[in-house]
Design a protein around this motif. Structure first.
Motif, PDB file in Angstrom:
ATOM      1  N   HIS A  58       8.421   4.020  10.961  1.00  0.00           N
ATOM      2  CA  HIS A  58       8.033   5.002   9.940  1.00  0.00           C
ATOM      3  C   HIS A  58       7.021   4.406   8.970  1.00  0.00           C
ATOM      4  N   ALA A  59       7.198   3.145   8.584  1.00  0.00           N
ATOM      5  CA  ALA A  59       6.258   2.489   7.668  1.00  0.00           C
ATOM      6  C   ALA A  59       4.870   2.392   8.300  1.00  0.00           C
ATOM      7  N   ILE A  60       4.812   2.102   9.587  1.00  0.00           N
ATOM      8  CA  ILE A  60       3.528   2.016  10.296  1.00  0.00           C
ATOM      9  C   ILE A  60       2.871   3.390  10.372  1.00  0.00           C
ATOM     10  N   GLN A  61       3.656   4.404  10.711  1.00  0.00           N
ATOM     11  CA  GLN A  61       3.109   5.748  10.863  1.00  0.00           C
ATOM     12  C   GLN A  61       2.662   6.345   9.535  1.00  0.00           C
ATOM     13  N   GLU A  62       3.412   6.098   8.474  1.00  0.00           N
ATOM     14  CA  GLU A  62       3.069   6.654   7.164  1.00  0.00           C
ATOM     15  C   GLU A  62       1.794   6.036   6.604  1.00  0.00           C
ATOM     16  N   ALA A  63       1.555   4.769   6.925  1.00  0.00           N
ATOM     17  CA  ALA A  63       0.377   4.076   6.390  1.00  0.00           C
ATOM     18  C   ALA A  63      -0.883   4.360   7.206  1.00  0.00           C
ATOM     19  N   ASN A  64      -0.742   5.056   8.329  1.00  0.00           N
ATOM     20  CA  ASN A  64      -1.886   5.425   9.170  1.00  0.00           C
ATOM     21  C   ASN A  64      -2.705   4.225   9.645  1.00  0.00           C
ATOM     22  N   TYR A  65      -2.023   3.168  10.077  1.00  0.00           N
ATOM     23  CA  TYR A  65      -2.720   2.023  10.648  1.00  0.00           C
ATOM     24  C   TYR A  65      -3.323   2.418  11.987  1.00  0.00           C
TER      25      TYR A  65
END
Length: 76
Positions: A58-65
């Motif tokens: 979720h942290a990766i997806q929310e930050a739009n990397y």
């Protein structure tokens, strides 16, 4: 092995290091992701719970990397 966004990460590495095996995530991004997910960077990838893995995703997806799995999905 732990699987994060379709990428196998080495189980015996600290998660802070293991995340770098995902193309597009480097040292600073790895630290930022773990801070957002509220995960101890010293825990081994093999010791992560399903909930912790989910928090990382979720942290990766929310930050739009821009990472390998997302690029592959856009090309398909």
């Amino acid at each position: 092995m732990a699987r994060i966004i379709g990428v196998e990460v080495p189980p015996n590495k600290r998660i802070e290091i293991a995340l770098r095996y995902i193309y597009g995530i480097g040292p600073s991004n790895s630290k930022e992701i773990l801070e957002r997910a509220n995960i101890n960077p010293d825990i081994r990838a093999k010791d992560l719970t399903e909930q912790q893995l989910s928090q990382i995703v979720h942290a990766i997806q929310e930050a739009n990397y821009v990472i390998e799995a997302i690029c592959a999905a856009k090309l398909a």
